[in-house]
Design a protein around this motif. Structure first.
Motif, mmCIF file in Angstrom:
data_model
loop_
_atom_site.group_PDB
_atom_site.id
_atom_site.type_symbol
_atom_site.label_atom_id
_atom_site.label_comp_id
_atom_site.label_asym_id
_atom_site.label_seq_id
_atom_site.Cartn_x
_atom_site.Cartn_y
_atom_site.Cartn_z
ATOM 1 N N VAL A 95 -25.286 6.376 -3.751
ATOM 2 C CA VAL A 95 -24.846 4.988 -3.860
ATOM 3 C C VAL A 95 -23.994 4.910 -5.116
ATOM 4 N N THR A 96 -22.749 4.486 -4.968
ATOM 5 C CA THR A 96 -21.794 4.498 -6.071
ATOM 6 C C THR A 96 -21.234 3.109 -6.315
ATOM 7 N N ARG A 97 -21.218 2.699 -7.579
ATOM 8 C CA ARG A 97 -20.559 1.460 -7.978
ATOM 9 C C ARG A 97 -19.274 1.813 -8.706
ATOM 10 N N ALA A 98 -18.201 1.111 -8.394
ATOM 11 C CA ALA A 98 -16.924 1.339 -9.064
ATOM 12 C C ALA A 98 -16.316 -0.007 -9.447
ATOM 13 N N SER A 99 -15.686 -0.038 -10.610
ATOM 14 C CA SER A 99 -15.030 -1.261 -11.078
ATOM 15 C C SER A 99 -13.565 -0.969 -11.363
ATOM 16 N N SER A 100 -12.713 -1.920 -11.033
ATOM 17 C CA SER A 100 -11.273 -1.794 -11.284
ATOM 18 C C SER A 100 -10.817 -2.944 -12.170
ATOM 19 N N HIS A 101 -10.063 -2.604 -13.217
ATOM 20 C CA HIS A 101 -9.471 -3.604 -14.103
ATOM 21 C C HIS A 101 -7.962 -3.397 -14.086
ATOM 22 N N TYR A 102 -7.228 -4.487 -14.015
ATOM 23 C CA TYR A 102 -5.791 -4.415 -13.780
ATOM 24 C C TYR A 102 -5.006 -4.774 -15.038
ATOM 25 N N PHE A 103 -3.890 -4.056 -15.242
ATOM 26 C CA PHE A 103 -3.098 -4.224 -16.448
ATOM 27 C C PHE A 103 -1.612 -4.275 -16.097
ATOM 28 N N GLY A 104 -0.808 -4.657 -17.095
ATOM 29 C CA GLY A 104 0.635 -4.702 -16.914
ATOM 30 C C GLY A 104 1.038 -5.681 -15.827
ATOM 31 N N GLY A 105 1.854 -5.210 -14.897
ATOM 32 C CA GLY A 105 2.338 -6.064 -13.824
ATOM 33 C C GLY A 105 1.255 -6.534 -12.882
ATOM 34 N N MET A 106 0.061 -5.936 -12.967
ATOM 35 C CA MET A 106 -1.046 -6.340 -12.102
ATOM 36 C C MET A 106 -2.126 -7.110 -12.864
ATOM 37 N N SER A 107 -1.840 -7.486 -14.093
ATOM 38 C CA SER A 107 -2.869 -8.070 -14.959
ATOM 39 C C SER A 107 -3.390 -9.413 -14.471
ATOM 40 N N GLU A 108 -2.652 -10.079 -13.584
ATOM 41 C CA GLU A 108 -3.120 -11.366 -13.087
ATOM 42 C C GLU A 108 -4.236 -11.219 -12.054
ATOM 43 N N ARG A 109 -4.402 -10.019 -11.525
ATOM 44 C CA ARG A 109 -5.464 -9.807 -10.552
ATOM 45 C C ARG A 109 -6.811 -9.755 -11.255
ATOM 46 N N PRO A 110 -7.836 -10.400 -10.707
ATOM 47 C CA PRO A 110 -9.155 -10.352 -11.340
ATOM 48 C C PRO A 110 -9.783 -8.972 -11.184
ATOM 49 N N ALA A 111 -10.660 -8.639 -12.126
ATOM 50 C CA ALA A 111 -11.401 -7.375 -12.027
ATOM 51 C C ALA A 111 -12.179 -7.349 -10.713
ATOM 52 N N ALA A 112 -12.289 -6.176 -10.126
ATOM 53 C CA ALA A 112 -12.960 -6.032 -8.833
ATOM 54 C C ALA A 112 -13.998 -4.918 -8.911
ATOM 55 N N SER A 113 -15.097 -5.099 -8.198
ATOM 56 C CA SER A 113 -16.150 -4.091 -8.138
ATOM 57 C C SER A 113 -16.468 -3.791 -6.681
ATOM 58 N N GLN A 114 -16.868 -2.568 -6.417
ATOM 59 C CA GLN A 114 -17.159 -2.140 -5.055
ATOM 60 C C GLN A 114 -18.420 -1.293 -5.036
ATOM 61 N N ILE A 115 -19.195 -1.442 -3.975
ATOM 62 C CA ILE A 115 -20.355 -0.582 -3.737
ATOM 63 C C ILE A 115 -20.033 0.339 -2.566
ATOM 64 N N GLU A 116 -20.416 1.597 -2.675
ATOM 65 C CA GLU A 116 -20.141 2.574 -1.617
ATOM 66 C C GLU A 116 -21.405 3.391 -1.379
ATOM 67 N N ILE A 117 -21.795 3.509 -0.120
ATOM 68 C CA ILE A 117 -22.953 4.311 0.257
ATOM 69 C C ILE A 117 -22.482 5.454 1.145
ATOM 70 N N ARG A 118 -22.798 6.659 0.736
ATOM 71 C CA ARG A 118 -22.579 7.845 1.568
ATOM 72 C C ARG A 118 -23.955 8.408 1.892
ATOM 73 N N ALA A 119 -24.227 8.595 3.162
ATOM 74 C CA ALA A 119 -25.571 9.018 3.542
ATOM 75 C C ALA A 119 -25.540 9.833 4.825
ATOM 76 N N SER A 120 -26.592 10.612 5.011
ATOM 77 C CA SER A 120 -26.778 11.325 6.278
ATOM 78 C C SER A 120 -28.270 11.471 6.522
ATOM 79 N N TRP A 121 -28.626 11.554 7.797
ATOM 80 C CA TRP A 121 -30.029 11.723 8.186
ATOM 81 C C TRP A 121 -30.096 12.354 9.575
ATOM 82 N N THR A 122 -31.239 12.947 9.873
ATOM 83 C CA THR A 122 -31.453 13.589 11.167
ATOM 84 C C THR A 122 -32.273 12.663 12.049
ATOM 85 N N PRO A 123 -31.704 12.155 13.139
ATOM 86 C CA PRO A 123 -32.459 11.274 14.035
ATOM 87 C C PRO A 123 -33.478 12.070 14.840
#
Length: 207
Positions: A129-157
């Motif tokens: 389970v991974t959390r990532a945050s993005s902060h924008y600068f320069g020409g993209m500085s007007e965009r608000p900071a964004a965060s994302q959750i990502e789940i990578r998983a596997s299991w045997t049914p």
């Protein structure tokens, strides 16, 4: 490759795999989820079938993911079985949720809880389970900071009669995970009012 080509299964595929794939094709997830076949990986197993899905509400994609069914008729030592399910799911987060130190444990419990709520046997679960945050600068500085959750998983049914897992039920459980990430309330089969979901948020942002 178009959707029809991606959904094609060779006539030489083992009956157990063909039966599991037909169950995936016939499954009907809750109406907020759009599911389509997509190109499967070619090197993970002799046979593979893949679906991609998005939780759509009010024209916004709130969460998306990919589910891959792998099959090796000879069995696989790491899987402890002949089938394996592999997934990647992701969703945007509100900043206060992204800062919660318990969030990774909660998100992992949504996957295992969705399987167990349907009485689905499974083994050898693994993932991140991974959390990532993005902060924008320069020409993209007007965009608000964004965060994302990502789940990578596997299991045997667990395999049932004829060596075939209940692929449709596993897909339903996976769709419940997607909906919880999207902030939608669980269905009756997916849990009760005590189940925690992420609050609804804007959909994934363009990259």
């Amino acid at each position: 490759m178009n959707a029809a080509q991606e959904d094609h299964i060779s006539d030489s595929a083992p009956p157990a795999f063909r039966t599991a794939v037909e169950a995936l094709r016939a499954a009907r997830p809750r109406p907020e989820i759009e599911v389509d076949p997509t190109r499967p990986p070619r090197r993970l197993a002799p046979y593979a079938y893949a679906l991609e899905a998005a939780v759509v509400d009010g024209g916004q994609d709130l969460a998306d993911g990919r589910l891959v069914l792998l099959h090796d008729p000879e069995g696989h030592d790491a899987w402890q079985g002949t089938f394996r399910l592999v997934t990647l799911v992701r969703a945007e987060l509100e900043p206060e949720m992204a800062a919660d130190p318990l969030l990774p444990d909660v998100c992992w419990s949504w996957l295992t809880g969705a399987l167990e709520a349907r009485g689905l046997g499974y083994g050898e679960p693994s993932g991140t389970v991974t959390r990532a945050s993005s902060h924008y600068f320069g020409g993209m500085s007007e965009r608000p900071a964004a965060s994302q959750i990502e789940i990578r998983a596997s299991w045997t049914p667990r395999e049932g009669l004829g060596g075939v897992p209940d692929a449709a039920a596993h897909l339903t459980a996976w769709c419940e995970l997607l909906c919880q990430l999207a902030g939608l309330p669980p269905t009756a089969a997916g849990g009760d009012g005590a189940v925690v979901t992420l609050p609804q948020r804007r959909g994934p942002q363009p990259r």
